[in-house]
Enzyme design. Structure first.
Site, PDB file in Angstrom:
ATOM      1  N   HIS A 298     -26.403  14.703 -20.294  1.00 39.70           N
ATOM      2  CA  HIS A 298     -27.315  14.596 -20.968  1.00 39.70           C
ATOM      3  C   HIS A 298     -27.819  12.958 -21.143  1.00 39.70           C
ATOM      4  O   HIS A 298     -28.740  12.498 -20.724  1.00 39.70           O
ATOM      5  CB  HIS A 298     -27.211  15.069 -22.439  1.00 39.70           C
ATOM      6  CG  HIS A 298     -28.451  14.775 -23.213  1.00 39.70           C
ATOM      7  ND1 HIS A 298     -29.495  15.783 -23.328  1.00 39.70           N
ATOM      8  CD2 HIS A 298     -29.053  13.752 -23.889  1.00 39.70           C
ATOM      9  CE1 HIS A 298     -30.343  15.394 -23.903  1.00 39.70           C
ATOM     10  NE2 HIS A 298     -30.260  14.032 -24.433  1.00 39.70           N
ATOM     11  N   GLU A 299     -26.583  12.190 -21.526  1.00 43.40           N
ATOM     12  CA  GLU A 299     -26.984  10.872 -21.757  1.00 43.40           C
ATOM     13  C   GLU A 299     -26.865  10.131 -20.323  1.00 43.40           C
ATOM     14  O   GLU A 299     -27.547   8.859 -20.104  1.00 43.40           O
ATOM     15  CB  GLU A 299     -25.856  10.085 -22.528  1.00 43.40           C
ATOM     16  CG  GLU A 299     -25.754  10.489 -24.126  1.00 43.40           C
ATOM     17  CD  GLU A 299     -27.181  10.394 -24.657  1.00 43.40           C
ATOM     18  OE1 GLU A 299     -27.767   9.513 -24.371  1.00 43.40           O
ATOM     19  OE2 GLU A 299     -27.423  11.428 -25.334  1.00 43.40           O
ATOM     20  N   GLU A 328     -36.768  12.254 -22.246  1.00 39.88           N
ATOM     21  CA  GLU A 328     -36.059  13.462 -22.525  1.00 39.88           C
ATOM     22  C   GLU A 328     -35.764  14.317 -21.350  1.00 39.88           C
ATOM     23  O   GLU A 328     -34.822  15.177 -20.800  1.00 39.88           O
ATOM     24  CB  GLU A 328     -36.227  14.221 -23.625  1.00 39.88           C
ATOM     25  CG  GLU A 328     -36.063  13.533 -24.908  1.00 39.88           C
ATOM     26  CD  GLU A 328     -34.378  13.424 -25.017  1.00 39.88           C
ATOM     27  OE1 GLU A 328     -33.826  14.386 -24.652  1.00 39.88           O
ATOM     28  OE2 GLU A 328     -34.066  12.370 -25.675  1.00 39.88           O
TER      29      GLU A 328
END
Length: 535
Positions: A298-299, A328
C-alpha cells in the site's frame, strides 16, 4: 494604467491597499521572466514543506518521546516562516501579474503545464492568505501535541485523555474554514483541501450507492464457510525476516531505494521530503505476515506516485498529486488489484515458503490467496478486508461531518462510534483503543481525509480495469513478477500528469472515459467475491 486591489494583510487584521501594476509592470517584465520568478518562490515553499515533512517523519519514526514539546516549538516556528512565504506580497504580486483577470486569461507564452502552475499557485495563495499566521501556528503546535496525546490515549484506551485535543482541532478547523469561505459548509471547505471541487453532497450520493450494494454482499458472504487458516495457525513470523521480504517486494514493484527508504511506525504512512527523498513506513506482527505485506505494498503505491512525478516541474504545484483520492487510488491499486490477486501469489508464495519454512511446503498458493481475501467484519480499519473497508470509511465520514456541523459533540463520539459499528458491521469495540482512538488522522486535524480512501478504491478499480484493456498480458506479467509495464502505464497516465488537470473527475475522464463512478468498484467486488465464496 494603474490598478489597485484591497487585500487583508496576513500580519494584522487591518486592510491594506496594495498597488498592483498590470499593464505597466507587464511592459517592464515579460510573462516568461515573471513566471521564472514565481517558480523560484514556489520551489522555496516546496523546500520548506519538505523540512516540515522531515520533522513529522522523525516524530513518528525516530524522535524520543521526551522531545515532544521541543518538536512542537520547532514546527510552530517553521509554520510561521512557511505561512509568511505562502502569503507574501511578492508571491501575490507575481501571481497577479500573470493572471490579472483570473486564471481564464493566462499568458499565451506559457505552456499548459506552466499555466497550471499559475492556476494552482493562485488557488493555494488565496486559501492560505485568508488564514491568519497565528492560527496556522496554533495548528502546527497542536499537531505535535495531538499526536503525542493520541499515542498515549490509544495505548491506555482512554478517549477522555484525547477529547480536549479533538475539541481544539474542531475549533481551529471551523475557524480556518470560516476564514477561507464563510458562505460554504465547514466540511466542504475542509474537504476541498484533499479533494478539490468535491462536496459532501456528492460524497453522500456515492456512499449511499456503496452502502446499498455492499451491506447485502457482506451478509451473504457471512453465511458462507470461512477459508481454512489452519496452515498458519500457531506459527510465529520473525519480524526481521518479514522486513527483508517486504523490502524486496517494494523494490520488485519499482520502489527506488536510492531515492527513498522504508521504516517502521505505529501507523503506516508515506511522506515526500523531496522527489529524491520519499519515505514510507509499515508495521509488523510476529503472528501475522499479511498485515506487513499489504501495508508495505500500500505505502509502496503512494511512494511510486511520489517518485514518478514529472521531473521537469519538480517542486512546483503542477507536479504534485492531484488529490488525496487519486493518491489513494495508487496505493490501493497496488495493494488490492495486484497484491490481493492470485497471479501475485503464484509468484511470491514460493518465496514466503522459503522465508518461513514452518509453513507446510505443500500448501498451495490458492489456499493463501483465499485466506488473505477472507471477508470478516473487524474492529480495525487498516486490517479490514476490501469488502468491509468502505463501511469503516462511511462511519468516520458521517461522524466527522457531524462534528464539523455541530450535530455531534465530542463527548458522545465513543458511543456513536460503537452504535454505527453495530449497525454497519454487526460488531462492537471492546474499548476505545480498538474503536474511536484507532486512527491518527484526527490527532493532526485531518478532517475530510477519510472519504478519500474509498474514493481512491473507486478510482483504483476504474484505472485497473482500463489498464487491462491496454495491457492484455498483465496477469501473466504479475504472475512472473514483472511489474514494470503496469508501473510505466501509471507513470504515464497518472503520476507524471500530476495536477495538470484541475479535478479528479477530469483526470478519470481523460484516462478511463468516465468521471469518478462506483459502478466499476462494486462490479469488481461482486465478481471477485461471488467466485471466491461461491455465492
Amino acid at each position: 494604467m494603474l490598478k489597485s486591489a484591497l487585500i487583508l494583510s496576513t500580519q494584522s487584521n487591518k486592510p491594506i491597499l496594495r498597488l498592483r501594476f498590470s499593464l505597466i509592470s507587464r511592459g517592464m517584465s515579460s510573462p516568461r521572466e515573471t513566471y521564472n520568478k514565481l517558480a523560484g518562490v514556489l520551489k522555496e515553499i516546496h523546500a520548506l514543506r519538505g523540512v516540515n515533512a522531515l520533522l513529522e517523519w522523525d516524530q513518528q519514526v525516530m524522535m524520543p518521546a521526551a522531545a515532544s514539546d521541543a518538536r512542537g516549538a520547532q514546527m510552530e516556528a517553521l509554520a510561521g516562516i512557511l505561512h509568511e512565504k505562502q502569503t507574501s506580497d511578492e508571491l501575490s504580486r507575481l501571481i497577479y501579474l500573470l493572471s490579472p483577470k483570473g486564471t481564464a486569461d493566462l499568458p499565451a507564452e506559457l505552456n499548459e503545464w506552466e499555466q497550471a502552475v499559475v492556476r494552482d499557485a493562485k488557488r493555494n495563495f488565496e486559501r492560505k492568505s485568508k488564514i491568519p499566521k497565528e492560527l496556522e501556528q496554533r495548528a502546527a503546535r497542536l499537531s505535535a501535541e495531538g499526536y503525542t496525546t493520541w499515542v498515549a490515549a490509544r495505548k491506555e484506551s482512554d478517549f477522555a485523555k484525547f477529547a480536549p485535543v479533538l475539541k481544539q482541532w474542531i475549533e481551529i478547523r471551523r475557524e480556518q474554514a470560516r476564514c477561507i469561505d464563510a458562505t460554504l459548509p465547514v466540511y466542504d471547505v475542509l474537504l476541498d483541501e484533499y479533494e478539490r471541487g468535491l462536496t459532501a453532497d456528492r460524497i453522500d450520493t456515492i456512499f449511499a450507492e456503496v452502502k446499498r450494494e455492499l451491506q447485502p454482499l457482506i451478509k451473504r458472504i457471512g453465511e458462507r464457510p470461512a477459508p481454512d487458516a489452519s496452515f498458519l495457525a500457531g506459527l510465529k513470523f520473525d519480524t526481521a525476516q518479514q522486513a527483508a521480504l517486504n523490502h524486496q517486494i517494494a523494490k520488485d514493484l519499482g520502489f527506488d531505494t536510492e531515492r527513498g527508504r522504508l521504516d517502521v511506525s505505529v501507523h503506516p504512512f508515506t511522506c515526500e521530503l523531496a522527489s529524491t527523498d520519499v519515505r514510507m513506513t509499515t508495521r509488523y506482527k510476529d503472528t501475522d505476515i499479511v498485515e506487513g505485506i499489504t501495508g508495505t505494498v500500500h505505502e509502496t503505491g503512494h511512494s511510486l506516485y511520489e517518485q514518478g512525478k514529472n521531473a521537469d516541474y519538480d517542486g512546483l504545484p503542477v507536479a504534485e498529486a492531484l488529490s488525496m483520492g487519486i493518491h489513494e487510488s495508487q496505493s490501493l491499486l497496488w495493494e488490492r488489484m495486484v497484491a490481493l490477486s492470485l497471479p501475485f501469489w503464484q509468484h511470491y508464495w514460493p518465496k514466503v515458503l522459503k522465508t518461513f519454512p514452518d509453513i507446510k511446503s505443500d500448501t498451495p498458493a490458492e489456499a493463501f490467496y483465499y485466506l488473505i481475501n477472507k471477508v470478516e467484519p473487524g474492529m480495525i480499519r487498516v486490517e479490514a478486508d476490501e469488502v468491509t473497508y468502505p463501511m469503516h470509511i462511511i462511519l468516520r465520514y458521517e461522524l466527522e461531518r457531524g462534528l464539523m456541523d455541530g450535530s455531534i459533540v465530542v463527548d458522545d463520539l465513543p458511543q456513536l462510534w460503537n452504535a454505527k459499528m453495530r449497525e454497519y458491521l454487526g460488531i462492537v469495540p471492546r474499548n476505545d483503543g480498538e474503536g474511536v482512538l484507532q486512527d491518527t488522522h484526527w490527532s493532526g486535524g485531518a478532517f475530510g481525509y477519510f472519504p478519500t480512501y474509498t474514493l481512491g478504491a473507486i478510482a483504483a478499480s476504474q484505472f485497473f480495469a482500463h489498464a487491462r484493456t491496454q495491457l492484455p498480458h498483465l496477469d501473466h506479467d504479475i504472475a512472473a513478477g514483472q511489474f514494470s509495464s503496469l508501473k510505466e502505464w501509471l507513470n504515464s497516465n497518472v503520476h507524471r500528469v500530476g495536477s495538470l488537470l484541475p479535478s479528479a473527475d477530469q483526470l478519470m475522464t481523460r484516462v478511463t472515459g468516465r468521471p469518478v463512478d462506483p459502478s466499476a468498484f462494486l462490479a469488481f467486488l461482486k465478481t471477485k467475491y461471488s467466485t471466491l465464496y461461491k455465492l
